[in-house]
Every structure is written in structure tokens, then in C-alpha cells.
Design a protein around this motif. Sequence first.
Motif, PDB file in Angstrom:
ATOM      1  N   GLU A   1      46.493  12.874  43.100  1.00  0.00           N
ATOM      2  CA  GLU A   1      47.526  13.621  43.836  1.00  0.00           C
ATOM      3  C   GLU A   1      47.755  15.023  43.268  1.00  0.00           C
ATOM      4  N   SER A   2      47.011  15.391  42.225  1.00  0.00           N
ATOM      5  CA  SER A   2      47.265  16.657  41.511  1.00  0.00           C
ATOM      6  C   SER A   2      48.744  16.792  41.162  1.00  0.00           C
ATOM      7  N   LYS A   3      49.299  15.688  40.709  1.00  0.00           N
ATOM      8  CA  LYS A   3      50.746  15.620  40.443  1.00  0.00           C
ATOM      9  C   LYS A   3      50.960  15.403  38.947  1.00  0.00           C
ATOM     10  N   PRO A   4      51.700  16.287  38.290  1.00  0.00           N
ATOM     11  CA  PRO A   4      51.907  16.111  36.852  1.00  0.00           C
ATOM     12  C   PRO A   4      52.531  14.750  36.525  1.00  0.00           C
ATOM     13  N   MET A   5      52.117  14.164  35.402  1.00  0.00           N
ATOM     14  CA  MET A   5      52.644  12.866  34.956  1.00  0.00           C
ATOM     15  C   MET A   5      54.177  12.876  34.925  1.00  0.00           C
TER      16      MET A   5
ATOM     17  N   LEU B   1      45.068  17.235  29.890  1.00  0.00           N
ATOM     18  CA  LEU B   1      46.106  17.710  28.982  1.00  0.00           C
ATOM     19  C   LEU B   1      46.531  19.141  29.350  1.00  0.00           C
ATOM     20  N   SER B   2      45.565  19.991  29.661  1.00  0.00           N
ATOM     21  CA  SER B   2      45.899  21.366  30.069  1.00  0.00           C
ATOM     22  C   SER B   2      46.816  21.337  31.284  1.00  0.00           C
ATOM     23  N   PHE B   3      46.446  20.516  32.262  1.00  0.00           N
ATOM     24  CA  PHE B   3      47.223  20.434  33.504  1.00  0.00           C
ATOM     25  C   PHE B   3      48.647  19.951  33.217  1.00  0.00           C
ATOM     26  N   ASN B   4      48.760  18.865  32.471  1.00  0.00           N
ATOM     27  CA  ASN B   4      50.093  18.290  32.246  1.00  0.00           C
ATOM     28  C   ASN B   4      50.965  19.162  31.355  1.00  0.00           C
ATOM     29  N   LEU B   5      50.380  19.784  30.334  1.00  0.00           N
ATOM     30  CA  LEU B   5      51.177  20.663  29.472  1.00  0.00           C
ATOM     31  C   LEU B   5      51.643  21.880  30.256  1.00  0.00           C
ATOM     32  N   SER B   6      50.785  22.350  31.172  1.00  0.00           N
ATOM     33  CA  SER B   6      51.148  23.560  31.915  1.00  0.00           C
ATOM     34  C   SER B   6      52.361  23.321  32.806  1.00  0.00           C
ATOM     35  N   TYR B   7      52.637  22.057  33.112  1.00  0.00           N
ATOM     36  CA  TYR B   7      53.829  21.764  33.933  1.00  0.00           C
ATOM     37  C   TYR B   7      55.109  21.767  33.087  1.00  0.00           C
ATOM     38  N   LEU B   8      54.959  21.620  31.785  1.00  0.00           N
ATOM     39  CA  LEU B   8      56.127  21.385  30.933  1.00  0.00           C
ATOM     40  C   LEU B   8      56.710  22.646  30.309  1.00  0.00           C
ATOM     41  N   VAL B   9      56.111  23.794  30.609  1.00  0.00           N
ATOM     42  CA  VAL B   9      56.651  25.056  30.088  1.00  0.00           C
ATOM     43  C   VAL B   9      56.766  26.078  31.224  1.00  0.00           C
ATOM     44  N   GLU B  10      57.418  27.170  30.919  1.00  0.00           N
ATOM     45  CA  GLU B  10      57.618  28.249  31.905  1.00  0.00           C
ATOM     46  C   GLU B  10      56.890  29.511  31.451  1.00  0.00           C
TER      47      GLU B  10
ATOM     48  N   SER C   1      54.397   2.043  30.997  1.00  0.00           N
ATOM     49  CA  SER C   1      54.373   2.954  29.846  1.00  0.00           C
ATOM     50  C   SER C   1      54.461   4.426  30.245  1.00  0.00           C
ATOM     51  N   VAL C   2      54.687   4.698  31.538  1.00  0.00           N
ATOM     52  CA  VAL C   2      54.665   6.110  31.960  1.00  0.00           C
ATOM     53  C   VAL C   2      55.731   6.940  31.251  1.00  0.00           C
ATOM     54  N   ASP C   3      56.901   6.347  31.001  1.00  0.00           N
ATOM     55  CA  ASP C   3      57.960   7.125  30.339  1.00  0.00           C
ATOM     56  C   ASP C   3      57.570   7.472  28.905  1.00  0.00           C
ATOM     57  N   LYS C   4      56.869   6.548  28.259  1.00  0.00           N
ATOM     58  CA  LYS C   4      56.384   6.807  26.906  1.00  0.00           C
ATOM     59  C   LYS C   4      55.395   7.981  26.926  1.00  0.00           C
ATOM     60  N   CYS C   5      54.462   7.947  27.884  1.00  0.00           N
ATOM     61  CA  CYS C   5      53.485   9.045  27.994  1.00  0.00           C
ATOM     62  C   CYS C   5      54.190  10.376  28.254  1.00  0.00           C
ATOM     63  N   LYS C   6      55.210  10.351  29.109  1.00  0.00           N
ATOM     64  CA  LYS C   6      55.950  11.587  29.407  1.00  0.00           C
ATOM     65  C   LYS C   6      56.578  12.146  28.131  1.00  0.00           C
TER      66      LYS C   6
ATOM     67  N   THR D   1      49.951  27.060  45.754  1.00  0.00           N
ATOM     68  CA  THR D   1      48.889  26.135  46.170  1.00  0.00           C
ATOM     69  C   THR D   1      49.096  24.708  45.672  1.00  0.00           C
ATOM     70  N   ASN D   2      50.028  24.501  44.756  1.00  0.00           N
ATOM     71  CA  ASN D   2      50.379  23.144  44.338  1.00  0.00           C
ATOM     72  C   ASN D   2      51.897  23.024  44.404  1.00  0.00           C
ATOM     73  N   GLN D   3      52.384  22.292  45.419  1.00  0.00           N
ATOM     74  CA  GLN D   3      53.827  22.229  45.683  1.00  0.00           C
ATOM     75  C   GLN D   3      54.616  21.725  44.476  1.00  0.00           C
ATOM     76  N   PHE D   4      53.985  20.908  43.615  1.00  0.00           N
ATOM     77  CA  PHE D   4      54.729  20.366  42.472  1.00  0.00           C
ATOM     78  C   PHE D   4      55.130  21.462  41.482  1.00  0.00           C
ATOM     79  N   PHE D   5      54.471  22.609  41.571  1.00  0.00           N
ATOM     80  CA  PHE D   5      54.766  23.717  40.649  1.00  0.00           C
ATOM     81  C   PHE D   5      55.657  24.773  41.290  1.00  0.00           C
ATOM     82  N   SER D   6      56.248  24.444  42.456  1.00  0.00           N
ATOM     83  CA  SER D   6      56.954  25.509  43.175  1.00  0.00           C
ATOM     84  C   SER D   6      58.242  25.943  42.467  1.00  0.00           C
ATOM     85  N   ASN D   7      58.726  25.162  41.511  1.00  0.00           N
ATOM     86  CA  ASN D   7      59.909  25.612  40.759  1.00  0.00           C
ATOM     87  C   ASN D   7      59.548  26.186  39.381  1.00  0.00           C
ATOM     88  N   LYS D   8      58.251  26.482  39.182  1.00  0.00           N
ATOM     89  CA  LYS D   8      57.796  26.973  37.861  1.00  0.00           C
ATOM     90  C   LYS D   8      57.246  28.381  38.002  1.00  0.00           C
TER      91      LYS D   8
END
Length: 345
Positions: free
Chosen positions: A304-308, A43-52, A329-334, A106-113
Motif C-alpha cells: 500500500e506504500s503506507k508507512p508502518m 527503513l528509509s521509507f519508514n524513517l522518512s515518515y517520522l520526521v519533518e 507486534s506492530v506497535d512494538k515495531c512502531k 504523489t503519496n497521500q499518506f505524506f500529505s501532512n509532512k
Amino acid sequence: MSINTIINRQYAIANNQADPIDLPKQRIYAMCNLRGGIGKTTLSFNLSYLVENLLSVDTCPQGNLSFFYDNNYYAAQQTNVKDMLLPYLVPGLGKATRVASYIGATNQFFSNKNNYFIPSSEELYLLPSQLITAINQTAGLQQAQKEQALRSILYSLKTEIERELSENALDKCIIDTSPFFAGATQLAWYAADALVIPVRTDQQSIKSLELLINTLSSPQSEFRKYLPENDMNVPKIQMVVLTHCGWSTVAGARNEPNQQTKVYLKKVYDILSKHRTLLSTNAPENHLFMLDDFLGSGRISSIESKPMELLQEGETKVIDRVRVSVNKSVDKCKNQLKFIAQQLW
Ligand SMILES: Nc1ncnc2c1ncn2[C@@H]1O[C@H](COP(=O)(O)OP(=O)(O)O)[C@@H](O)[C@H]1O
Ligand SMILES: [Mg+2]
């Protein structure tokens, strides 16, 4: 009645149609519950992707969150949360500065955050005894000095987080904690404005929620007993997130949790109703959220250390020789994750 409010809201959340809940917004949250494997780190990981402009702090010696942000974490030697805390417990050590690393490096998925993290350390396993020793050493001091020294120790993580937030021009913070109430996890409770508590749909998680509430509220608890009488800075409970939820597959049951999920939803609701004063508002139904079992999506996200948020239905990956796929159900989780993030900051 109020359980139905929650279930109906979850239906709206799943379809991205829920009205926001007017919860007071805080800056620093600790993600905690005194049990492992319930979703604190996920949860910490995924929430951290959803804010700036967020600072993510890993205080769990297992370092799972640090690894999500940096797959070299276990090999690398870097300034970490222990280096920040030790100078408050052991005399003669210089204070650390600019400990946080840019996650996008160090995590390319966060390069725009514009988000940063403070890595954990395996040596945090030793911190509980160092903390207790430092606390005990204040015992011989005069009252005023003793309170000042205690405050410096108990609020060490808070002081350091505030410094890092300001040095890096950030305004939000999440602290991932370990399942043991000791050391850096204890300091995380003193640092937090409010708590986010994942609870899994099983009996052990209910027990650990009760233990947590007792630790938060009983004057004799490890958490409260060191706090000076006039400094009872106790974090509020912002939300309990019921993780690994499942829904009825019976034909026609459009929005019914399955039996197990319903039982635990009711149990958690009853516990929160009995402890309204610990919540950041006094309406328990506004503090209880459900998160579906992530199933294959969760496994792919972890490996993959990739946010949901970045997963697409139908993606597949072979994990331990088994083909795993991102389920429907991935869209529901998102949507559930986004709604949770919006009620925090
Ligand atoms: N709804 C959910 N919320 C959180 N984790 C979930 C959920 N559904 C499945 N999982 C899986 O459960 C595990 C939770 O582990 P983790 O986050 O490391 O727990 P903790 O940090 O509390 O020890 C992960 O493997 C995650 O993918
Ligand atoms: Mg964890």
C-alpha cells in the motif's frame, strides 16, 4: 554485559520507555550495506515518515523507494538524480535545479509532512562507468587542478543535496543506496555525514558488514583511494540496525531474543567493538539497534506504500490470494522505528 544493555534497552524501547541516547546528530545519512533485501529501502521509507523537513534521495537504480513515494514512478519521465549528477561527469551539460518533488503530491499518506524526494533512474546502472571515466580523466592534470577536479566529481552529490536542501528550506536528508559500491552509491558515501547500516540476521549480512567496514577504513579501498590525503572526509557509522529480529516464545522468557537473533547480535557487537573509531561515539552499545521482523505488517505496508506508523493491529489485506493481517507486534515495531528516528535527527 553490553549485549544485555542492548537487549534491556530494546525492552524499554518496545514499551516506549527508553531514555534517548546522546548520539551526535547529523544532517545527511546514507542508508547502506552491500547486500540486497536487508531493509535499506523499507527503513528509509519508514524513517522518512517520522520526521519533518526531510529530503529523501533514491540512488538505487531499482527505484523501489521512488516507487513507494510515487506509484507512477516507473511510467513517468521526470528530472531525477542522474540528471543532477551527469553535468559533473560529462562536459557541456547544464546543471539541474529544483529536482526534488513534494512527497505529499504523489503519496497521500505524506500529505501532512513537509518532506521531499529526489527520484532515481534506471540509467543509474550506467553511472559507475561514467564515474570511473571522469575520475580517470583527471589523471593527466597538474596536482592542484587534479585535486580540484576530483573534489568536484566526488562531492557532486553532496553539492547537489546541499543545494536542494537550501532551495526547499529543508534540514535533514536520507540517501537510500544500492547493494553495489559503485556509481551513485559511491557518491552517496562521499555525500553523507554518517551511515545507517541495516544488517539482517544471517551470515551473508555479516559478510557484507565486514566488506563495508573494510571499504570504509582501508586506504586502498575504492572509497578511500580517490580522496586527497588532506580531504579524508569519511562518514561515521551512526548506527547498525539489526533487522528481521525474533524473540523467544518460551514461557517465562519475557525479553530474550531467539537463538538466531542472539548469535547475530553478538557477531555485530563484536565487529563494532573492534572498529570503535569508525563510530560516531566510542561506545558500541549505543550504536546497535534491533528491529523486529515486520511479518504481515511489512507486506501490507509495502503493497500500500503506507508507512508502518499508520497501520493498526487487525487490518487485513488479500495479497497474492492470501489474507495477510497487521500482526500484534506492530506497535512494538512502531516504537522501535520512532526510537531509531529520534537518534538520527
Ligand atoms: N525489521 C525489518 N526491517 C526491514 N525490512 C523488513 C523487516 N522485517 C521484514 N522486512 C521486509 O524485508 C524486506 C526488505 O526489503 P528492502 O527494504 O527492499 O531491502 P533492500 O532495500 O535492503 O534491498 C521488505 O519486504 C520488508 O517488508
Ligand atoms: Mg532497496
